[in-house]
Design an enzyme around this catalytic site. Structure first.
Site, mmCIF file in Angstrom:
data_model
loop_
_atom_site.group_PDB
_atom_site.id
_atom_site.type_symbol
_atom_site.label_atom_id
_atom_site.label_comp_id
_atom_site.label_asym_id
_atom_site.label_seq_id
_atom_site.Cartn_x
_atom_site.Cartn_y
_atom_site.Cartn_z
ATOM 1 N N ASP A 34 -37.729 -87.135 39.119
ATOM 2 C CA ASP A 34 -37.694 -86.000 38.816
ATOM 3 C C ASP A 34 -38.025 -85.751 37.535
ATOM 4 O O ASP A 34 -37.851 -86.365 36.504
ATOM 5 C CB ASP A 34 -36.160 -85.288 39.012
ATOM 6 N N THR A 37 -37.421 -80.636 34.816
ATOM 7 C CA THR A 37 -37.865 -78.963 34.455
ATOM 8 C C THR A 37 -36.607 -78.276 33.897
ATOM 9 O O THR A 37 -35.433 -78.840 34.086
ATOM 10 C CB THR A 37 -38.628 -78.200 35.283
ATOM 11 N N ASP A 60 -43.209 -86.704 36.887
ATOM 12 C CA ASP A 60 -43.884 -85.519 37.383
ATOM 13 C C ASP A 60 -44.645 -85.901 38.685
ATOM 14 O O ASP A 60 -45.433 -86.864 38.664
ATOM 15 C CB ASP A 60 -44.982 -84.991 36.438
ATOM 16 N N THR A 126 -39.641 -74.058 53.301
ATOM 17 C CA THR A 126 -38.676 -72.741 53.278
ATOM 18 C C THR A 126 -39.283 -71.653 54.497
ATOM 19 O O THR A 126 -40.455 -71.748 54.701
ATOM 20 C CB THR A 126 -38.823 -71.882 51.792
ATOM 21 N N GLU A 128 -39.591 -68.840 53.908
ATOM 22 C CA GLU A 128 -40.587 -67.695 53.254
ATOM 23 C C GLU A 128 -42.132 -67.872 53.477
ATOM 24 O O GLU A 128 -42.711 -67.114 53.296
ATOM 25 C CB GLU A 128 -40.408 -67.799 51.542
ATOM 26 N N TYR A 150 -44.602 -67.727 45.095
ATOM 27 C CA TYR A 150 -43.733 -68.966 45.416
ATOM 28 C C TYR A 150 -43.951 -69.418 47.093
ATOM 29 O O TYR A 150 -44.356 -70.567 47.243
ATOM 30 C CB TYR A 150 -42.326 -68.675 45.215
ATOM 31 N N SER A 153 -47.324 -70.976 47.616
ATOM 32 C CA SER A 153 -47.606 -72.418 47.222
ATOM 33 C C SER A 153 -46.859 -73.266 47.792
ATOM 34 O O SER A 153 -47.227 -74.452 48.210
ATOM 35 C CB SER A 153 -47.059 -72.528 45.687
ATOM 36 N N LYS A 154 -45.514 -72.707 48.557
ATOM 37 C CA LYS A 154 -44.914 -73.602 49.665
ATOM 38 C C LYS A 154 -45.824 -73.910 50.865
ATOM 39 O O LYS A 154 -45.813 -74.987 51.346
ATOM 40 C CB LYS A 154 -43.664 -73.289 50.098
ATOM 41 N N ASN A 179 -32.237 -69.388 53.009
ATOM 42 C CA ASN A 179 -31.565 -69.035 51.604
ATOM 43 C C ASN A 179 -30.425 -70.057 51.687
ATOM 44 O O ASN A 179 -29.323 -69.809 52.184
ATOM 45 C CB ASN A 179 -31.253 -67.483 51.534
ATOM 46 N N LEU A 190 -29.534 -65.501 43.298
ATOM 47 C CA LEU A 190 -28.696 -64.354 43.520
ATOM 48 C C LEU A 190 -27.184 -64.703 43.391
ATOM 49 O O LEU A 190 -26.332 -64.248 42.713
ATOM 50 C CB LEU A 190 -28.826 -63.544 44.780
ATOM 51 N N PRO A 205 -27.650 -56.973 38.250
ATOM 52 C CA PRO A 205 -28.947 -56.006 38.685
ATOM 53 C C PRO A 205 -29.396 -56.393 40.210
ATOM 54 O O PRO A 205 -30.162 -57.267 40.463
ATOM 55 C CB PRO A 205 -30.111 -56.573 37.664
ATOM 56 N N TYR A 207 -31.631 -55.556 43.238
ATOM 57 C CA TYR A 207 -33.002 -55.072 43.436
ATOM 58 C C TYR A 207 -33.209 -53.904 44.333
ATOM 59 O O TYR A 207 -32.573 -53.940 45.512
ATOM 60 C CB TYR A 207 -34.067 -56.008 43.915
HETATM 61 P P1 NAD Z 1 -34.403 -76.242 42.221
HETATM 62 O O1 NAD Z 1 -35.307 -75.376 41.556
HETATM 63 O O2 NAD Z 1 -32.864 -76.123 41.990
HETATM 64 O O3 NAD Z 1 -34.876 -77.726 41.901
HETATM 65 C C1 NAD Z 1 -35.956 -78.238 41.926
HETATM 66 C C2 NAD Z 1 -36.216 -79.679 41.303
HETATM 67 O O4 NAD Z 1 -37.437 -80.332 41.016
HETATM 68 C C3 NAD Z 1 -35.732 -79.757 39.826
HETATM 69 O O5 NAD Z 1 -34.746 -80.841 39.781
HETATM 70 C C4 NAD Z 1 -36.958 -79.933 38.948
HETATM 71 O O6 NAD Z 1 -36.557 -80.470 37.741
HETATM 72 C C5 NAD Z 1 -37.825 -80.892 40.069
HETATM 73 N N1 NAD Z 1 -39.083 -80.670 39.582
HETATM 74 C C6 NAD Z 1 -39.968 -79.488 39.678
HETATM 75 N N2 NAD Z 1 -41.200 -79.770 39.222
HETATM 76 C C7 NAD Z 1 -41.272 -81.042 39.459
HETATM 77 C C8 NAD Z 1 -42.398 -82.058 39.261
HETATM 78 N N3 NAD Z 1 -43.837 -81.345 38.986
HETATM 79 N N4 NAD Z 1 -42.105 -83.143 39.419
HETATM 80 C C9 NAD Z 1 -41.020 -83.642 39.549
HETATM 81 N N5 NAD Z 1 -39.866 -82.856 39.725
HETATM 82 C C10 NAD Z 1 -40.064 -81.382 39.634
HETATM 83 O O7 NAD Z 1 -34.764 -76.094 43.602
HETATM 84 P P2 NAD Z 1 -33.786 -76.094 44.968
HETATM 85 O O8 NAD Z 1 -33.369 -74.960 45.305
HETATM 86 O O9 NAD Z 1 -32.737 -77.300 44.957
HETATM 87 O O10 NAD Z 1 -34.985 -76.637 46.060
HETATM 88 C C11 NAD Z 1 -35.268 -77.647 46.580
HETATM 89 C C12 NAD Z 1 -36.358 -77.526 47.490
HETATM 90 O O11 NAD Z 1 -35.986 -76.751 48.627
HETATM 91 C C13 NAD Z 1 -37.781 -76.832 47.147
HETATM 92 O O12 NAD Z 1 -38.739 -77.527 47.626
HETATM 93 C C14 NAD Z 1 -37.630 -75.280 47.724
HETATM 94 O O13 NAD Z 1 -38.777 -74.915 47.831
HETATM 95 C C15 NAD Z 1 -36.766 -75.724 48.797
HETATM 96 N N6 NAD Z 1 -36.028 -74.592 49.533
HETATM 97 C C16 NAD Z 1 -34.916 -74.194 48.604
HETATM 98 C C17 NAD Z 1 -34.224 -73.018 48.962
HETATM 99 C C18 NAD Z 1 -33.266 -72.242 48.394
HETATM 100 O O14 NAD Z 1 -32.798 -71.399 48.854
HETATM 101 N N7 NAD Z 1 -32.722 -72.726 47.341
HETATM 102 C C19 NAD Z 1 -34.481 -72.508 50.367
HETATM 103 C C20 NAD Z 1 -35.409 -73.374 51.423
HETATM 104 C C21 NAD Z 1 -36.209 -74.393 50.629
HETATM 105 P P1 TYD Z 2 -32.936 -65.318 45.430
HETATM 106 O O1 TYD Z 2 -31.746 -65.778 45.229
HETATM 107 O O2 TYD Z 2 -33.937 -65.074 44.270
HETATM 108 O O3 TYD Z 2 -33.834 -65.761 46.563
HETATM 109 P P2 TYD Z 2 -35.011 -65.299 47.601
HETATM 110 O O4 TYD Z 2 -35.839 -64.349 46.829
HETATM 111 O O5 TYD Z 2 -35.804 -66.550 47.665
HETATM 112 O O6 TYD Z 2 -34.730 -64.851 48.708
HETATM 113 O O7 TYD Z 2 -32.958 -63.737 45.988
HETATM 114 C C1 TYD Z 2 -31.862 -63.326 46.944
HETATM 115 C C2 TYD Z 2 -32.123 -61.960 47.389
HETATM 116 O O8 TYD Z 2 -31.374 -61.250 46.235
HETATM 117 C C3 TYD Z 2 -33.473 -61.391 47.369
HETATM 118 O O9 TYD Z 2 -33.488 -60.433 48.349
HETATM 119 C C4 TYD Z 2 -33.631 -60.694 45.987
HETATM 120 C C5 TYD Z 2 -32.297 -60.449 45.738
HETATM 121 N N1 TYD Z 2 -32.142 -60.424 44.030
HETATM 122 C C6 TYD Z 2 -31.421 -59.246 43.512
HETATM 123 O O10 TYD Z 2 -31.278 -57.990 43.982
HETATM 124 N N2 TYD Z 2 -31.342 -59.344 42.128
HETATM 125 C C7 TYD Z 2 -31.391 -60.364 41.536
HETATM 126 O O11 TYD Z 2 -31.056 -60.613 40.359
HETATM 127 C C8 TYD Z 2 -31.795 -61.711 42.014
HETATM 128 C C9 TYD Z 2 -32.007 -62.849 41.424
HETATM 129 C C10 TYD Z 2 -31.859 -61.573 43.523
#
Ligand code: NAD
Ligand code: TYD
Length: 343
Positions: A34, A37, A60, A126, A128, A150, A153-154, A179, A190, A205, A207
């Protein structure tokens, strides 16, 4: 499968996956790789830090030489890639890091993995990538229509996997989670953002009209889903890990406030996110056919999550300083100034 490199393992879902794998498979060596970041947090791995089958290495995924060294040093045979820039709002403010990690980083990991001769490569993606869907449920064969930097890029990372599987015969699988929420989630998303703000009686806040729909998945269910696909997924296939718990944002917000005993007057309707997807929803039928089953419904998952943030302010208070406050300012100060009170 013996030596598994878990990239992004210090983040929210990656750390839940590591805690699960270290406890479930004492015969595997789990190596967290990791960059640490702003979202990476070594505190997330404290529960496993002394386990004999766990190691941490800082690096990285887009740094070819560092990835090469890590693969060799730990004799890696399997990669699970969680590393990503993961927050939609940050991708709107500044997409560069998303292309660096989610596209170029995924490519470098794949390319070095192939040269090293690894077995399975599992990419954590994801819902998304499917984009906004008005009705029905996304299935794995649906086309990609990503709308934010985002999501795009995924999608780019996923397409590199496809190319490496078809062209070089690499053993790849993809998971598409919905999510996710739970303990140790960085308080910009959120649920942890609103929970920790409400605890301090600060405005929430929301949206636009707050009627956007997300499909919520508890983090431990997500981690077990990745384990299931890693072990049982078919090469070249993608699998939806859906929470199958669709909720409007406003409803989630009200539930958080109710649980904390805070008033709905904390809600502010603020100008919407640019390009905001109204609804995500997937079916998990394909992953279920491999034996994955969720243990949490939304009510139980949210109750446990909110309680965790109440009981663990040592974890999030130290995050909500420095860079976090600068981000908060650029994302929310104008929006909150233009806010309207809850109708
Ligand atoms: P997060 O932002 O909490 O964690 C990301 C981690 O990746 C961090 O530890 C960061 O230090 C590390 N990282 C970032 N850039 C890096 C790099 N260049 N090299 C090495 N490490 C790096 O993210 P998360 O919410 O735990 O999500 C993890 C994965 O799951 C992501 O790929 C995300 O797209 C995917 N995902 C997340 C959700 C969600 O709701 N959070 C849902 C579906 C999929
Ligand atoms: P988020 O947790 O950023 O996940 P994603 O955008 O990946 O779905 O947001 C979840 C939902 O909540 C999304 O519809 C945006 C909304 N949201 C707000 O209304 N206010 C906020 O401050 C944030 C962070 C998210």
């Amino acid at each position: 499968m013996k030596n598994i490199l878990v990239t992004g393992g210090a983040g929210f879902i990656g750390s839940a996956f590591i805690r699960h794998m270290v406890a479930t498979y004492p015969d595997y060596n789990i190596i967290c790789y990791d960059k640490l970041t702003y979202a990476g947090n070594i505190d997330n791995l404290l529960p496993v830090s002394d386990e004999p089958n766990y190691r941490f290495e800082r690096g990285d995924i887009a740094d070819r030489a560092a990835v090469h060294t890590a693969l060799q040093r730990h004799n890696i045979d399997t990669i699970v890639n969680f590393a990503a820039e993961s927050h939609v709002d940050r991708s709107i403010l500044s997409p560069d890091a998303f292309i660096h990690t989610d596209v170029v980083g995924a490519y470098i990991l794949l390319d070095e993995g192939r040269k090293h001769g690894i077995g399975r490569f599992c990419q954590v993606s994801t819902d998304e990538v499917y984009g906004d869907i008005d009705e029905g449920l996304s299935v794995e064969g649906d086309r990609f229509l990503p709308n934010s930097p985002y999501a795009a890029s995924k999608a780019g990372g996923e397409l590199m996997l496809r190319a490496y599987q078809v062209t070089y015969g690499m053993d790849t699988v993809i998971t598409r989670g919905s999510n996710t929420y739970g303990p140790y989630q960085y308080p910009e998303k959120l649920i942890p953002f609103f929970t920790t703000e409400a605890l301090d009686d600060r405005p929430l806040p929301l949206y636009g009209d707050g009627l956007q729909i997300r499909d919520w998945l508890y983090v431990d269910d997500h981690a077990r889903g990745v384990d299931c696909i890693l072990h049982r997924g078919k090469t070249g296939e993608a699998y939806n890990l859906a929470g199958e718990n669709q909720r409007h944002n406003i409803e989630v917000t009200r539930q958080i406030l109710e649980q904390l005993g805070k008033p709905p007057t904390l809600i502010r309707h603020v100008p919407d996110r640019e390009g905001h997807d109204r609804r995500y929803a997937m079916t998990a039928a394909k992953a279920r056919a491999l034996g994955w089953q969720r243990a949490y419904n939304f009510e139980r998952g949210l109750a446990e999550t909110v309680r965790w943030y109440v009981e663990n302010d040592w974890w999030w208070r130290k995050i909500k300083t420095g860079e976090y406050l600068a981000y908060y300012q650029s994302q929310y100060s104008d929006r909150l100034a233009a806010a309207t009170a809850a109708p």
